[in-house]
Design a protein around this motif. Structure first.
Motif, PDB file in Angstrom:
ATOM      1  N   GLY A 161      57.873   1.678   9.791  1.00  0.00           N
ATOM      2  CA  GLY A 161      57.164   2.038   8.566  1.00  0.00           C
ATOM      3  C   GLY A 161      55.742   1.503   8.600  1.00  0.00           C
ATOM      4  N   ALA A 162      55.597   0.318   9.174  1.00  0.00           N
ATOM      5  CA  ALA A 162      54.282  -0.321   9.366  1.00  0.00           C
ATOM      6  C   ALA A 162      54.460  -1.360  10.463  1.00  0.00           C
ATOM      7  N   PHE A 163      53.376  -2.048  10.828  1.00  0.00           N
ATOM      8  CA  PHE A 163      53.482  -3.053  11.878  1.00  0.00           C
ATOM      9  C   PHE A 163      54.552  -4.095  11.510  1.00  0.00           C
ATOM     10  N   ILE A 164      55.246  -4.573  12.513  1.00  0.00           N
ATOM     11  CA  ILE A 164      56.287  -5.598  12.333  1.00  0.00           C
ATOM     12  C   ILE A 164      55.713  -6.805  11.587  1.00  0.00           C
ATOM     13  N   ASP A 190      62.628   0.941  10.556  1.00  0.00           N
ATOM     14  CA  ASP A 190      62.589  -0.404  11.119  1.00  0.00           C
ATOM     15  C   ASP A 190      61.148  -0.898  11.101  1.00  0.00           C
ATOM     16  N   ALA A 191      60.928  -2.017  10.435  1.00  0.00           N
ATOM     17  CA  ALA A 191      59.617  -2.679  10.404  1.00  0.00           C
ATOM     18  C   ALA A 191      58.730  -2.123   9.309  1.00  0.00           C
ATOM     19  N   GLY A 192      58.101  -3.037   8.601  1.00  0.00           N
ATOM     20  CA  GLY A 192      57.113  -2.673   7.599  1.00  0.00           C
ATOM     21  C   GLY A 192      57.568  -2.865   6.163  1.00  0.00           C
ATOM     22  N   ILE A 193      58.888  -2.849   5.935  1.00  0.00           N
ATOM     23  CA  ILE A 193      59.397  -3.021   4.572  1.00  0.00           C
ATOM     24  C   ILE A 193      58.904  -4.368   4.010  1.00  0.00           C
ATOM     25  N   LEU A 211      66.404  -1.227   8.502  1.00  0.00           N
ATOM     26  CA  LEU A 211      66.511  -2.540   9.126  1.00  0.00           C
ATOM     27  C   LEU A 211      65.304  -3.368   8.707  1.00  0.00           C
ATOM     28  N   LEU A 212      65.553  -4.580   8.252  1.00  0.00           N
ATOM     29  CA  LEU A 212      64.423  -5.433   7.848  1.00  0.00           C
ATOM     30  C   LEU A 212      64.765  -6.886   8.094  1.00  0.00           C
ATOM     31  N   ASN A 213      63.724  -7.684   8.133  1.00  0.00           N
ATOM     32  CA  ASN A 213      63.898  -9.111   8.408  1.00  0.00           C
ATOM     33  C   ASN A 213      62.954  -9.944   7.543  1.00  0.00           C
ATOM     34  N   THR A 214      61.644  -9.846   7.839  1.00  0.00           N
ATOM     35  CA  THR A 214      60.675 -10.712   7.170  1.00  0.00           C
ATOM     36  C   THR A 214      60.682 -10.548   5.653  1.00  0.00           C
ATOM     37  N   ALA A 215      60.882  -9.327   5.182  1.00  0.00           N
ATOM     38  CA  ALA A 215      60.863  -9.092   3.732  1.00  0.00           C
ATOM     39  C   ALA A 215      61.883  -9.972   3.028  1.00  0.00           C
ATOM     40  N   VAL A 216      62.971 -10.278   3.709  1.00  0.00           N
ATOM     41  CA  VAL A 216      63.965 -11.177   3.119  1.00  0.00           C
ATOM     42  C   VAL A 216      63.678 -12.630   3.501  1.00  0.00           C
ATOM     43  N   SER A 217      63.479 -12.873   4.797  1.00  0.00           N
ATOM     44  CA  SER A 217      63.401 -14.277   5.239  1.00  0.00           C
ATOM     45  C   SER A 217      62.162 -14.982   4.681  1.00  0.00           C
ATOM     46  N   LYS A 218      61.103 -14.223   4.420  1.00  0.00           N
ATOM     47  CA  LYS A 218      59.864 -14.837   3.920  1.00  0.00           C
ATOM     48  C   LYS A 218      59.638 -14.592   2.429  1.00  0.00           C
TER      49      LYS A 218
ATOM     50  N   MET B 247      51.602  -9.437   2.000  1.00  0.00           N
ATOM     51  CA  MET B 247      51.242  -8.372   2.952  1.00  0.00           C
ATOM     52  C   MET B 247      50.267  -8.938   3.972  1.00  0.00           C
ATOM     53  N   ARG B 248      50.418  -8.447   5.182  1.00  0.00           N
ATOM     54  CA  ARG B 248      49.459  -8.822   6.236  1.00  0.00           C
ATOM     55  C   ARG B 248      48.941  -7.551   6.881  1.00  0.00           C
ATOM     56  N   ALA B 249      47.641  -7.537   7.098  1.00  0.00           N
ATOM     57  CA  ALA B 249      47.066  -6.330   7.682  1.00  0.00           C
ATOM     58  C   ALA B 249      47.509  -6.162   9.129  1.00  0.00           C
ATOM     59  N   PHE B 250      47.780  -7.277   9.820  1.00  0.00           N
ATOM     60  CA  PHE B 250      48.204  -7.158  11.205  1.00  0.00           C
ATOM     61  C   PHE B 250      49.597  -7.724  11.406  1.00  0.00           C
ATOM     62  N   ALA B 251      50.162  -7.360  12.514  1.00  0.00           N
ATOM     63  CA  ALA B 251      51.571  -7.638  12.764  1.00  0.00           C
ATOM     64  C   ALA B 251      51.800  -9.098  13.121  1.00  0.00           C
ATOM     65  N   GLU B 252      52.973  -9.557  12.817  1.00  0.00           N
ATOM     66  CA  GLU B 252      53.397 -10.899  13.167  1.00  0.00           C
ATOM     67  C   GLU B 252      54.815 -10.789  13.692  1.00  0.00           C
TER      68      GLU B 252
END
Lengths: 263, 263, 263, 263
Positions: A161-164, A190-193, A211-218, B247-252
């Motif tokens: 969806g957007a950069f990881i 996968d990615a961007g949510i 599939l998501l990760n950072t949106a929850v963990s952070k 939100m971050r403009a670049f990927a992490e």
């Protein structure tokens, strides 16, 4: 009821979760429980490296073993791989160590953006499918690449969806919708949510899962956000199935105006 | 737990529903049940006109009377009124007929767009508040008008997301967010919602509740859409409370890349 | 050719400029020249205060007096006024001091957001029109308020694209388009423009002109940005008149594929 | 002044135009003149087919031969090619027939979407560069593919804004901005432009030029739209160079409020 089937395996939950970046392992397990997820992804590289992560698999098995559906499914990933060769080797080590042919295939062409390398991804997909893997490739929002991955035998395609890790949501909804409309295999966003409405939107566009990760963990409160994501995915899926109202550029009265007063 | 309080009354559900435009009354009742809504709005003009709608109130009472929380709350509205005078008169007839001081105040300045007339709306709000009504004005996404309505004693403000019945979603999220950040009273997003992710978004922007009608009544499957909206509102509310990731403009990288293989 | 007429006065340029916030007066004059603007707005309050600004009028007259079209037109504004009364008084002082009945009417309901107060704005418009002023009210993107302002005799309406000084562009293009489609008087997009494409977009939505200030004065190179805005307004106007191609959700070949090779 | 250089050739105009789909040839020539474009693209397949198009090259040479900069440059394209092999063959025929090594490389993976096939595109780029061509590949908005194309020796990269002929504008501005920020070669936005503000936006995101066709040929008045595009590209370029103001989420007064009246 509404089962998602990938490579012959059924999922009641259409939310897949990552395991990285949580404040601590207990929060991760609580978030996982709150999410209702039946499939989690974890980086092979990390597992092969340290004791903590090796036990992550055991921890997940123990923590989720008592569930009605059995322990949570594992979707090992090849995060950090830059070439097809490296990704294939990583996948093979994963299958040996974790005794699962499932692999989330990441082949990255840019260390900063973590953006897929399409050529290497297609090459690795072909090789792994031929080697008996259940391959779920992380790819860009490119309808031609998605079709080629499906043609090569990918069990699902996982466009970004957007950069990881950016949390920017779905930057190109039209591309995702186009991919979903044409894909012969399930599409997993996968990615961007970044937040719940992003996940609902993905499902409304026609994705089969998120599939998501950072949106929850952070999130400030990962466990509550995991529950939000569970509801958002369910809401988006139901809205898609319910068939939304058409958009109209101009207003139409929802309360008929037939009254006597003042007319 | 997370109760919304308007004018001293608590609501477990943050989704308010309209009653117009359903294929038939049974679908409306089923959608209402699926939505979990505890407050429904209905047009006074229609009620005062015909037998069907007069009984709508009885039907709602009977259908929802057995619920744990008692019968669904009624939020009569002044749809179709073009002046403060007309709206005030309609509200007074409503209070007499339905025995509730609650009123969703609509004063429209344009019959096609169904867009609020701010001057007339402020005038009617003042008069009705002074007359003891619980006033929930439908207004535009104007932070100054919202503040003035609250200053006049409105129990909540109900800014539009888009034109009534358009299903275009929230056209100006920044305005809604600004209104929510400054409002001393609950903000209820009213009008414009087209699908589940729109409702989740409204809550994420800081709204206390969402009122919608056409998005459910004109969905292909209104009952399923009502359930979707229930989950979407819950998801958006939880996501707001969970505190989304930045939100971050670049990927992490979400999967740390520390491995040995191939590096 | 394509003259904009407001209150009987013709303008070749559809870009109006503010005079505040420039690095220095010379940059302001150079930007003004580069913009091609024939109308500039300036705050009465500042003028009445200090010598610098009093001379601003003289400076503008001298700097632009030699142009083919004569000196630049002055559009004094009532920035900082919070009530109709205050705005009317400011406008009257302005007419006396500057000998022009033109006034950009600002009546603000929020000191932080600088957002219009619709009630006070309508009141002041009525009073000033009756007193013989040429009134250009700065208003929100509300089609009903815009129509009422026109009905009261405003010479143009000036809806905001976004909060003053925010540079966020046009937050609700659909609202601006709706206003333009229905307005009996010229619509001038005022506030919110951040860069050239925003100005072009305003014209494409149907605006007759654009008024901006910060986008030029706070650009790194104000003079070059002024030239960019000049071209952008011309481009947007021409595109509107040229009648854009329809949007299509799916692709269509622009290069016909009739060849022999490989087919 | 601000010359764009691609493969050693300088361009004063940053707008490249297509030649397909015009009402008739004269309108095309007039639009070309109005656009100020110094480079036009045309499909080889069409040229090799019919007398009309063969003469297109002559027509262009005659019509633009008298210009100060000499005749308009030709950028033959491989529209309609589905494989690297086919595209390479088409390019070779083009070079022979038109005596230019310049080629806009299109290798399409989907006949409906006209979306690039990344694998075939990379393959063809490598082959053609090695064969001495000046290759400008039409690609998707994928930063890794763009970098690989540049690494292979592409003279510029031409990512799409949206599907060819859709007029949907730039669907993923963040992707385009990311590509521009990292590209060692000029980035030319190709496909998707629908109106003038889209072209300005492309330049503001950092593109070096814009290539478009349908937005002009299918406008109601192609010649006027061509002029609009010329100004829009100039405006967007100047705005980029001028350095836009920062966006602010909340308003800031552009007219200082220091006055005496009413304070």
């Amino acid at each position: 009821g509404d089962l998602l089937v990938i490579a012959g395996r059924g999922f009641s939950s259409r939310l897949f979760l990552g395991t990285a970046g949580y404040p601590n392992q207990q929060v991760m397990l609580d978030a996982l429980a709150a999410s209702g997820s039946e499939l989690v992804t974890l980086a092979i590289r990390r597992i092969s490296l340290d004791g903590y992560s090796e036990s992550l698999v055991d921890v997940l098995a123990r923590a989720t073993g008592g569930r009605a559906g059995g322990p949570v499914g594992l979707l090992p990933n090849t995060a950090g791989c830059l070439t097809a060769k490296e990704a294939v080797l990583t996948a093979q080590l994963s299958r040996e160590a974790l005794e699962t042919p499932w692999i989330k295939l990441e082949v990255i062409g840019d260390r900063d953006l973590l953006y897929p390398d399409v050529e290497e991804l297609l090459r690795a997909t072909e090789e792994l499918v031929n080697d008996g893997f259940v391959v779920l490739p992380y790819c860009n929002d490119d309808p031609v690449t998605c079709r080629k991955l499906a043609d090569l035998g990918a069990a699902a395609v996982m466009p970004l969806g957007a950069f990881i890790g950016s949390g920017m949501g779905i930057r190109n909804p039209h591309a995702i919708e186009t991919i979903c409309a044409r894909s012969p295999v399930p599409v997993v966003l996968d990615a961007g949510i970044g937040t719940a409405s992003d996940a609902a939107r993905a499902m409304e566009l026609g994705c089969s899962a998120v599939l998501l990760n950072t949106a929850v963990s952070k999130a400030r409160d990962p466990v509550r956000m995991a529950a939000a994501m569970r509801d958002a995915v369910a809401a988006g899926r139901a809205a898609r199935q319910a068939g939304r109202m058409p958009m109209r550029a101009f207003a139409e009265p929802s309360s008929p105006q037939l009254g006597l007063i003042g007319s």
